[in-house]
Scaffold this motif. Sequence first.
Motif, PDB file in Angstrom:
ATOM      1  N   ARG A   1       0.873  -1.091   0.113  1.00 14.87           N
ATOM      2  CA  ARG A   1      -0.045  -0.010  -0.048  1.00 14.87           C
ATOM      3  C   ARG A   1       0.845   1.224   0.047  1.00 14.87           C
ATOM      4  NH1 ARG A   1      -2.779   0.829   5.260  1.00 14.87           N
ATOM      5  NH2 ARG A   1      -3.500  -1.306   4.990  1.00 14.87           N
ATOM      6  N   ARG A   2       0.645   2.063  -0.957  1.00 11.42           N
ATOM      7  CA  ARG A   2       1.293   3.544  -0.996  1.00 11.42           C
ATOM      8  C   ARG A   2       0.199   4.452  -0.981  1.00 11.42           C
ATOM      9  NH1 ARG A   2       4.564   4.120  -6.010  1.00 11.42           N
ATOM     10  NH2 ARG A   2       5.456   5.853  -4.678  1.00 11.42           N
ATOM     11  N   VAL A   3       0.334   5.471   0.017  1.00 14.65           N
ATOM     12  CA  VAL A   3      -0.293   6.587   0.071  1.00 14.65           C
ATOM     13  C   VAL A   3       0.122   7.793  -0.459  1.00 14.65           C
ATOM     14  CG1 VAL A   3      -2.264   7.810   1.334  1.00 14.65           C
ATOM     15  CG2 VAL A   3      -1.593   5.364   1.877  1.00 14.65           C
ATOM     16  N   LEU A   4      -0.257   8.490  -1.432  1.00 12.76           N
ATOM     17  CA  LEU A   4       0.259   9.551  -2.268  1.00 12.76           C
ATOM     18  C   LEU A   4      -0.394  11.018  -2.276  1.00 12.76           C
ATOM     19  CD1 LEU A   4       1.669   7.604  -5.221  1.00 12.76           C
ATOM     20  CD2 LEU A   4       2.907   7.973  -2.949  1.00 12.76           C
ATOM     21  N   PRO A   5      -0.194  11.810  -1.539  1.00 13.42           N
ATOM     22  CA  PRO A   5      -0.861  13.301  -1.865  1.00 13.42           C
ATOM     23  C   PRO A   5      -0.816  13.532  -3.402  1.00 13.42           C
ATOM     24  CG  PRO A   5       0.616  13.327   0.101  1.00 13.42           C
ATOM     25  CD  PRO A   5       0.781  12.215  -0.660  1.00 13.42           C
ATOM     26  N   VAL A   6      -2.014  14.084  -3.932  1.00  9.55           N
ATOM     27  CA  VAL A   6      -2.047  14.485  -5.372  1.00  9.55           C
ATOM     28  C   VAL A   6      -2.664  16.004  -4.951  1.00  9.55           C
ATOM     29  CG1 VAL A   6      -2.929  14.290  -7.740  1.00  9.55           C
ATOM     30  CG2 VAL A   6      -2.456  12.040  -5.978  1.00  9.55           C
ATOM     31  N   GLY A   7      -1.542  16.875  -5.384  1.00  9.49           N
ATOM     32  CA  GLY A   7      -2.034  18.155  -5.553  1.00  9.49           C
ATOM     33  C   GLY A   7      -2.220  18.579  -3.844  1.00  9.49           C
ATOM     34  N   ASP A   8      -3.071  19.711  -3.978  1.00 15.05           N
ATOM     35  CA  ASP A   8      -3.440  20.043  -2.452  1.00 15.05           C
ATOM     36  C   ASP A   8      -4.659  19.568  -1.961  1.00 15.05           C
ATOM     37  OD1 ASP A   8      -1.309  21.876  -2.745  1.00 15.05           O
ATOM     38  OD2 ASP A   8      -2.560  23.475  -3.636  1.00 15.05           O
ATOM     39  N   GLU A   9      -5.557  18.892  -2.609  1.00 19.09           N
ATOM     40  CA  GLU A   9      -6.831  18.312  -2.064  1.00 19.09           C
ATOM     41  C   GLU A   9      -7.062  16.861  -2.356  1.00 19.09           C
ATOM     42  OE1 GLU A   9     -10.023  20.852  -3.202  1.00 19.09           O
ATOM     43  OE2 GLU A   9      -9.364  22.516  -2.030  1.00 19.09           O
TER      44      GLU A   9
ATOM     45  N   GLU B   1      -6.724  17.852   4.715  1.00 16.91           N
ATOM     46  CA  GLU B   1      -5.154  18.016   5.021  1.00 16.91           C
ATOM     47  C   GLU B   1      -4.731  16.562   4.514  1.00 16.91           C
ATOM     48  OE1 GLU B   1      -5.337  18.211   9.210  1.00 16.91           O
ATOM     49  OE2 GLU B   1      -5.786  20.320   9.215  1.00 16.91           O
ATOM     50  N   PRO B   2      -4.404  16.642   3.429  1.00 17.26           N
ATOM     51  CA  PRO B   2      -4.071  15.096   2.506  1.00 17.26           C
ATOM     52  C   PRO B   2      -2.764  14.679   3.495  1.00 17.26           C
ATOM     53  CG  PRO B   2      -3.588  16.961   0.987  1.00 17.26           C
ATOM     54  CD  PRO B   2      -4.596  17.672   2.291  1.00 17.26           C
ATOM     55  N   GLN B   3      -1.767  15.370   3.780  1.00 21.06           N
ATOM     56  CA  GLN B   3      -0.617  14.876   4.277  1.00 21.06           C
ATOM     57  C   GLN B   3      -1.132  14.332   5.518  1.00 21.06           C
ATOM     58  OE1 GLN B   3       2.498  14.676   3.002  1.00 21.06           O
ATOM     59  NE2 GLN B   3       2.451  16.203   1.356  1.00 21.06           N
ATOM     60  N   ALA B   4      -1.804  15.004   6.408  1.00 22.42           N
ATOM     61  CA  ALA B   4      -2.153  14.146   7.809  1.00 22.42           C
ATOM     62  C   ALA B   4      -3.043  12.996   7.477  1.00 22.42           C
ATOM     63  CB  ALA B   4      -2.806  15.251   8.576  1.00 22.42           C
ATOM     64  N   LEU B   5      -4.024  13.028   6.484  1.00 22.94           N
ATOM     65  CA  LEU B   5      -4.784  11.825   6.273  1.00 22.94           C
ATOM     66  C   LEU B   5      -3.987  10.803   5.659  1.00 22.94           C
ATOM     67  CD1 LEU B   5      -7.504  10.561   6.217  1.00 22.94           C
ATOM     68  CD2 LEU B   5      -8.168  11.692   4.374  1.00 22.94           C
ATOM     69  N   ALA B   6      -2.972  11.000   4.776  1.00 19.38           N
ATOM     70  CA  ALA B   6      -2.250   9.771   4.073  1.00 19.38           C
ATOM     71  C   ALA B   6      -1.222   9.321   5.388  1.00 19.38           C
ATOM     72  CB  ALA B   6      -1.208  10.594   3.188  1.00 19.38           C
ATOM     73  N   ALA B   7      -0.644   9.754   6.190  1.00 22.06           N
ATOM     74  CA  ALA B   7      -0.090   9.308   7.353  1.00 22.06           C
ATOM     75  C   ALA B   7      -1.006   8.263   8.102  1.00 22.06           C
ATOM     76  CB  ALA B   7       0.590  10.300   8.221  1.00 22.06           C
ATOM     77  N   ARG B   8      -2.238   8.717   8.498  1.00 22.32           N
ATOM     78  CA  ARG B   8      -3.303   7.858   9.184  1.00 22.32           C
ATOM     79  C   ARG B   8      -3.566   6.648   8.289  1.00 22.32           C
ATOM     80  NH1 ARG B   8      -7.824  11.808   9.948  1.00 22.32           N
ATOM     81  NH2 ARG B   8      -8.764   9.820  10.690  1.00 22.32           N
ATOM     82  N   ILE B   9      -3.905   6.807   7.093  1.00 20.63           N
ATOM     83  CA  ILE B   9      -4.289   5.665   6.197  1.00 20.63           C
ATOM     84  C   ILE B   9      -3.113   4.573   6.151  1.00 20.63           C
ATOM     85  CG2 ILE B   9      -4.982   4.938   3.779  1.00 20.63           C
ATOM     86  CD1 ILE B   9      -6.753   7.492   3.835  1.00 20.63           C
TER      87      ILE B   9
END
Length: 206
Positions: free
Chosen positions: A4-12, A58-66
């Motif tokens: 599993r890789r969780v990647l922010p895409v843009g700002d939202e 807040e994509p960065q914070a949610l990415a870390a959680r997921i």
Amino acid sequence: MSGRRVLPVGDEALLVELGSAAEVAALHSELLRRRAELGPVREIVPAARTVLLDGVREPQALAARIAGWEVPPLAETEGPLITVPVRYDGPDLAEVAQLWGVAADEVAGIVGATVFRVAFCGFSPGFGYLTGLPERFHVPRRDTPRTAVPAGSLALAGEYAGVYPRSSPGGWQLIGTTDAVLWDPEREPAALFAPGVRVRFEEATA
């Protein structure tokens, strides 16, 4: 859940990359179950090997959680079940039977014994990509696509089954037809098939 890789895409937005359709289905179900914990999320969109979360505050914070979630496999009985009547009269029925090494009249029983799951939707409104057919029954796409596939055609290609909501070009193997309305903008919801829905194809008696 492997790979599993969780990647922010843009700002939202976030894009979660996964290793299989089963992992996508499991994560999609878990995201819906935990949606209240996610904060603002406009859409959750599964695909073949990814899940997109759009409209995230807040994509960065949610990415870390997921990334740290333990996601259990999806139970075979989870999700609503739709039964769709099918006439096994498709022009590629004999070819599919030959690829499977069975008689043409055995195809209905094989398909009917499978509980499919809508993995994701795309191609055209109401078209669901259904998984669940055992690997030994996967078939290739046609070498030459048809310029027009009739609406209601039940078709197979690779690991997927699907029903064409309307007449369109297509290269899948056509094994049957149904009168079920896959897409109706006047209906709520408009699409009969949605990600996570289980589907059983029942041979029509008339």
